[in-house]
Design an enzyme around this catalytic site. Structure first.
Site, PDB file in Angstrom:
ATOM      1  N   ASP A   7      -8.441  18.066 -15.035  1.00 51.52           N
ATOM      2  CA  ASP A   7      -8.698  16.670 -15.402  1.00 51.52           C
ATOM      3  C   ASP A   7      -8.340  16.540 -16.886  1.00 51.52           C
ATOM      4  O   ASP A   7      -9.044  17.056 -17.758  1.00 51.52           O
ATOM      5  CB  ASP A   7     -10.171  16.343 -15.139  1.00 51.52           C
ATOM      6  CG  ASP A   7     -10.519  14.894 -15.451  1.00 51.52           C
ATOM      7  OD1 ASP A   7      -9.808  14.272 -16.273  1.00 51.52           O
ATOM      8  OD2 ASP A   7     -11.512  14.388 -14.890  1.00 51.52           O
TER       9      ASP A   7
ATOM     10  N   ARG B 105       0.852  -1.206   0.000  1.00 47.53           N
ATOM     11  CA  ARG B 105       0.000   0.000   0.000  1.00 47.53           C
ATOM     12  C   ARG B 105       0.879   1.244   0.000  1.00 47.53           C
ATOM     13  O   ARG B 105       0.623   2.202  -0.701  1.00 47.53           O
ATOM     14  CB  ARG B 105      -0.952   0.011   1.209  1.00 47.53           C
ATOM     15  CG  ARG B 105      -1.635   1.355   1.396  1.00 47.53           C
ATOM     16  CD  ARG B 105      -2.892   1.338   2.257  1.00 47.53           C
ATOM     17  NE  ARG B 105      -2.829   0.466   3.395  1.00 47.53           N
ATOM     18  CZ  ARG B 105      -2.088   0.687   4.501  1.00 47.53           C
ATOM     19  NH1 ARG B 105      -1.371   1.774   4.618  1.00 47.53           N
ATOM     20  NH2 ARG B 105      -2.087  -0.192   5.483  1.00 47.53           N
TER      21      ARG B 105
ATOM     22  N   LYS C  72      -8.911   5.284 -19.210  1.00 49.08           N
ATOM     23  CA  LYS C  72      -9.268   5.736 -20.546  1.00 49.08           C
ATOM     24  C   LYS C  72      -8.056   5.658 -21.488  1.00 49.08           C
ATOM     25  O   LYS C  72      -7.546   4.575 -21.711  1.00 49.08           O
ATOM     26  CB  LYS C  72      -9.871   7.134 -20.448  1.00 49.08           C
ATOM     27  CG  LYS C  72     -10.873   7.315 -19.278  1.00 49.08           C
ATOM     28  CD  LYS C  72     -12.120   6.479 -19.415  1.00 49.08           C
ATOM     29  CE  LYS C  72     -12.984   6.462 -18.158  1.00 49.08           C
ATOM     30  NZ  LYS C  72     -13.369   7.741 -17.595  1.00 49.08           N
TER      31      LYS C  72
ATOM     32  N   TYR D 235     -17.345  15.512 -15.703  1.00 49.29           N
ATOM     33  CA  TYR D 235     -17.692  14.100 -15.554  1.00 49.29           C
ATOM     34  C   TYR D 235     -18.743  13.926 -14.445  1.00 49.29           C
ATOM     35  O   TYR D 235     -18.602  14.495 -13.356  1.00 49.29           O
ATOM     36  CB  TYR D 235     -16.409  13.334 -15.218  1.00 49.29           C
ATOM     37  CG  TYR D 235     -16.610  11.870 -14.980  1.00 49.29           C
ATOM     38  CD1 TYR D 235     -17.006  11.035 -16.019  1.00 49.29           C
ATOM     39  CD2 TYR D 235     -16.406  11.318 -13.723  1.00 49.29           C
ATOM     40  CE1 TYR D 235     -17.191   9.687 -15.793  1.00 49.29           C
ATOM     41  CE2 TYR D 235     -16.592   9.973 -13.503  1.00 49.29           C
ATOM     42  CZ  TYR D 235     -16.984   9.157 -14.547  1.00 49.29           C
ATOM     43  OH  TYR D 235     -17.172   7.833 -14.314  1.00 49.29           O
TER      44      TYR D 235
HETATM   45  C1  LIG Z   1     -13.901   8.216 -16.363  1.00 44.93           C
HETATM   46  C2  LIG Z   1     -13.571   9.598 -15.951  1.00 44.93           C
HETATM   47  C3  LIG Z   1     -13.285   9.916 -14.623  1.00 44.93           C
HETATM   48  C4  LIG Z   1     -13.378   8.876 -13.507  1.00 44.93           C
HETATM   49  O1  LIG Z   1     -12.427   7.894 -13.643  1.00 44.93           O
HETATM   50  P1  LIG Z   1     -12.625   6.363 -13.139  1.00 44.93           P
HETATM   51  O2  LIG Z   1     -11.377   5.729 -13.564  1.00 44.93           O
HETATM   52  O3  LIG Z   1     -13.859   5.855 -13.807  1.00 44.93           O
HETATM   53  O4  LIG Z   1     -12.808   6.427 -11.663  1.00 44.93           O
HETATM   54  C5  LIG Z   1     -12.946  11.217 -14.318  1.00 44.93           C
HETATM   55  N1  LIG Z   1     -12.894  12.171 -15.272  1.00 44.93           N
HETATM   56  C6  LIG Z   1     -13.161  11.911 -16.556  1.00 44.93           C
HETATM   57  C7  LIG Z   1     -13.082  12.997 -17.563  1.00 44.93           C
HETATM   58  C8  LIG Z   1     -13.522  10.620 -16.944  1.00 44.93           C
HETATM   59  O5  LIG Z   1     -13.808  10.367 -18.219  1.00 44.93           O
END
Ligand SMILES: *Cc1c(COP(=O)(O)O)cnc(C)c1O
Length: 380
Positions: A170, A46, A195, A98
């Site tokens: 983000d 961890r 992603k 998101y």
């Molecule tokens: C999918 C996504 C998230 C969240 O990520 P997870 O891996 O699903 O927890 C945050 N911001 C954006 C723009 C996303 O597409």
């Protein structure tokens, strides 16, 4: 080193004991210590794990930052950023974001005493006007989800800093191949590694990248104390994805351009949201702060939900699914999928109509993708 070389080599030197060319999956929870108080560098997974450390080095290098931290999901990474705040603190967040981020802000952190408001992401003046003495954080996505709007990172960083706040970006939709917010003045970059970084729809992961040593110290403490870390196997998969990020992003973009141009010319399509189209309202800004326009498109049909349903049912190649950024093309209906966390009135206020669809354009042959869309639209 330049981006494509970094993506393959940063954090990924051959293993010093065996010469293995790929970073081993250190599938262990704990590490032998040479004596009491004498660990060899790792104690417990961890707190730290060599496969995760390799990923964190790679993530920092891709964003041209000093420190990378890996988390169990993008949402866990966002939570780590919010751990820098305390009750009474205020966050200015762009309005197009998101759904899971909105849910976290409104349903988890607002009840704990944090304040959030959501000016239009694209209106830098409205964003700056929303800053208060107790604002500690400005949070933006760019390009935004699902409307692919662009926020001016440099201007937002200046406004946040003038108010004594941090700017977090983000960067999930652009990926570091197309946009590096730390270079434009941001303090924190957040990714859903699920992603484009992972890129193959086979893992869930997240990341935060920073330059500041003190921010890094706080986030590193939180990462271990709260414990939402990815396992070594997921770190390894993310590292493998990163190696092909540049070639994948170029293919995503080539295909997205072909799809966007096709949709824009189709009579059943009312509007296409893609920053690469010259009539996109922030096309010039996108050109300035990104080195490409990415693989995400949203568009509106000339019809309501009934038409949306028939269109989706007619697709043969595009897969109806949440998520994005994988090699396969996906279609998503934001009002009932990624953005279901927004109440209907909030959705409409944000321009997310019942006729909106989002595409994550994969790296298949672009003509096959356009053919699939053409035949599904022809049925309407
Ligand atoms: C999918 C996504 C998230 C969240 O990520 P997870 O891996 O699903 O927890 C945050 N911001 C954006 C723009 C996303 O597409």
């Amino acid at each position: 080193m330049r981006f494509e070389t970094i993506a393959i080599h940063a954090g990924q030197a051959p293993d010093t004991t065996t010469g293995a060319v790929t970073v081993p999956v250190y599938q262990t929870s704990t590490f032998q210590q040479d004596g009491i108080g004498r660990p060899r560098g790792y104690e417990y997974s961890r707190t730290g794990n060599p496969t995760r450390a390799a990923l964190e080095t790679a993530l920092a290098a891709l964003e041209n930052g000093r420190h990378g931290l890996a988390f169990a999901s993008g949402v866990a990474a966002t939570t780590a950023v919010l751990s820098l705040l305390k009750p009474g603190d205020h966050v200015v967040a762009g309005d197009d974001l998101y759904g899971g981020t909105y849910r976290l802000f409104e349903r988890v952190y607002r009840p704990l005493g944090m304040e959030f408001n959501y000016p239009p992401t694209t209106d830098a003046n409205a964003m700056a006007d929303a800053l208060r003495p107790e604002t500690r954080l400005v949070w933006i996505e760019t390009p935004t989800n699902p409307l692919l709007r662009i926020a001016d990172i440099r201007r937002m960083a200046e406004a946040a800093h003038a108010a004594g706040a941090w700017l977090a970006v983000d960067n999930t939709f652009a990926s570091p191949y197309l946009q590096r917010p730390l270079e434009l003045g941001a303090d924190l970059v957040v990714h859903s590694c699920t992603k484009y970084l992972g890129g193959h729809s086979d893992l869930v992961g997240g990341a935060v990248i920073v330059n500041d040593d003190e921010l890094h110290r706080k986030l590193r403490f939180y990462q271990n104390a709260a414990g939402a870390v990815p396992g070594p196997w997921d770190c390894w998969l993310t590292l493998r994805g990163i190696k092909t990020l540049a070639v994948r992003m170029r293919a995503h973009e080539r295909n997205a351009r072909a799809v966007a141009e096709f949709l824009a010319s189709h009579p059943v399509v009312e509007r296409v949201h893609y920053p690469g189209l010259p009539d996109h309202p922030q096309h010039e800004l996108a050109r300035r702060q990104m080195s490409g326009f990415g693989g995400m498109i949203s568009f509106e049909l000339r019809g309501g939900f009934e038409m949306v349903e028939r269109f989706v049912a007619g697709l043969r190649l595009f897969i109806l699914a949440e998520s994005l950024g994988g090699v396969e093309s996906l279609v998503c209906y934001p009002p009932q999928m990624t953005h279901a966390a927004f109440p209907p009135s909030e959705r409409r206020r944000r321009g997310i109509g019942d006729n909106l669809l989002r595409l994550s354009v994969g790296i298949e042959d672009p003509e096959d993708l356009v053919d699939d869309l053409r035949q599904a639209l022809a049925n309407l």
